[in-house]
Enzyme design. Sequence first.
Site, PDB file in Angstrom:
ATOM      1  N   GLY A 135     109.882  33.036  98.855  1.00  0.00           N
ATOM      2  CA  GLY A 135     110.033  34.674  98.699  1.00  0.00           C
ATOM      3  C   GLY A 135     109.551  35.463  99.888  1.00  0.00           C
ATOM      4  O   GLY A 135     109.066  36.448  99.834  1.00  0.00           O
ATOM      5  N   ALA A 136     109.838  34.726 101.018  1.00  0.00           N
ATOM      6  CA  ALA A 136     109.583  35.404 102.283  1.00  0.00           C
ATOM      7  C   ALA A 136     110.156  36.496 102.946  1.00  0.00           C
ATOM      8  O   ALA A 136     109.996  36.998 104.077  1.00  0.00           O
ATOM      9  CB  ALA A 136     109.056  34.312 103.380  1.00  0.00           C
ATOM     10  N   ASN A 137     111.175  37.008 102.061  1.00  0.00           N
ATOM     11  CA  ASN A 137     112.107  37.945 102.884  1.00  0.00           C
ATOM     12  C   ASN A 137     111.533  39.462 102.614  1.00  0.00           C
ATOM     13  O   ASN A 137     111.981  40.362 103.273  1.00  0.00           O
ATOM     14  CB  ASN A 137     113.571  38.046 102.155  1.00  0.00           C
ATOM     15  CG  ASN A 137     113.546  38.164 100.837  1.00  0.00           C
ATOM     16  OD1 ASN A 137     113.078  37.273  99.900  1.00  0.00           O
ATOM     17  ND2 ASN A 137     114.047  39.331 100.106  1.00  0.00           N
ATOM     18  N   GLY A 196     105.381  37.707 100.761  1.00  0.00           N
ATOM     19  CA  GLY A 196     105.740  36.526 101.454  1.00  0.00           C
ATOM     20  C   GLY A 196     106.385  36.736 103.111  1.00  0.00           C
ATOM     21  O   GLY A 196     105.788  36.057 103.986  1.00  0.00           O
ATOM     22  N   GLY A 214     107.750  41.918 101.256  1.00  0.00           N
ATOM     23  CA  GLY A 214     106.655  41.941 100.786  1.00  0.00           C
ATOM     24  C   GLY A 214     105.458  41.189 101.378  1.00  0.00           C
ATOM     25  O   GLY A 214     105.332  40.948 102.481  1.00  0.00           O
ATOM     26  N   SER A 237      97.564  36.196  90.129  1.00  0.00           N
ATOM     27  CA  SER A 237      97.345  37.829  90.083  1.00  0.00           C
ATOM     28  C   SER A 237      96.129  37.983  89.300  1.00  0.00           C
ATOM     29  O   SER A 237      95.946  37.166  88.371  1.00  0.00           O
ATOM     30  CB  SER A 237      98.603  38.420  89.194  1.00  0.00           C
ATOM     31  OG  SER A 237      98.370  39.537  88.897  1.00  0.00           O
ATOM     32  N   TYR A 265     104.316  38.170  81.867  1.00  0.00           N
ATOM     33  CA  TYR A 265     103.913  38.053  83.464  1.00  0.00           C
ATOM     34  C   TYR A 265     102.373  37.360  83.754  1.00  0.00           C
ATOM     35  O   TYR A 265     102.280  36.566  84.234  1.00  0.00           O
ATOM     36  CB  TYR A 265     103.664  39.353  84.215  1.00  0.00           C
ATOM     37  CG  TYR A 265     103.392  39.437  85.594  1.00  0.00           C
ATOM     38  CD1 TYR A 265     104.186  38.805  86.966  1.00  0.00           C
ATOM     39  CD2 TYR A 265     102.479  40.013  85.909  1.00  0.00           C
ATOM     40  CE1 TYR A 265     103.823  38.844  87.848  1.00  0.00           C
ATOM     41  CE2 TYR A 265     101.814  39.916  87.142  1.00  0.00           C
ATOM     42  CZ  TYR A 265     102.531  39.188  88.078  1.00  0.00           C
ATOM     43  OH  TYR A 265     102.003  39.329  89.541  1.00  0.00           O
TER      44      TYR A 265
END
Length: 290
Positions: A20-22, A26, A24, A137, A163
């Site tokens: 998820g590094a694209n 990440g 935020g 979280s 979540y």
Amino acid sequence: MSDTTVHLPDLSGRTAVVTGANSGLGLETARFLAGRGARVVLAVRDTTKGDAAAREIQGETEVRRLDLADLSSVRAFAADWRGDLGLLINNAGIMAVPKARTKDGFESQFGVNHLGHFALTNLLLKHVTGRVVTVSSGLHAFVRGIPFDDPDFTRGYTPYRAYGRSKLANLLFTLELQRRLEEVDSPVLATAAHPGYAATELHGRTERPLQDRLMRVLTRIVGQSAAVGALPTIQAATQDVPGAYFAGPTGLFFNGAPGPSWRTRAALDTDAARRLWDLSEEATGTAFPL
């Protein structure tokens, strides 16, 4: 990096995978690691967005496709891996979305946030030489435990409860992974982190207009930047910390400098951690490889 509690070592010669590094957290995590010399693989569902993110990062990067909602994609990513892996950063996630299913039929938040990363870790672990860091979280505290009779929420689904359960699963996974690593005398550490209240794209996706607007307003008012929110992940990945360490902001309002974070009794339940591991092995068809 201005924060005095995290001093990044020289990471030259080491490779890191950040899911998820694209955007935020990440993206900021990848930026920090590449800035200290690591070769960073951006593991993303949308490689076009991944390529755009890579252009923002100074340092050596590579973009590879990974869809955590599809176990065949997880397997393909792992099968193509060659060489050592210094850091595996299990960062990607979805938050408080309407009820949906992954390609393999799992409740989407449990499937993406926990099961996808569980499978990825087991499939890559023989390559890992340093640490596995899983992003949880503070909202894990909103739930009392994992419903082992109904982990996929066939009844009573609410976005935030789902979540919270997926984030509790992240912590139980870290706890059991560390136990297994110690059992085989592995030098690899399993750690976890949470960003506090960070202004990222996760917020405001419940598809309930009033609730989403309120969340976006609250995020603008009290949310810290994604760069600051990434610091606990960086601490858990690079600093001198024990196995199963849980990093998080130490400020009063889930903000501020990173340090040891509080977790609930449910997140320290070793029996639940083992039960979750067994359930996850059966669900994903993957097992601890060491």
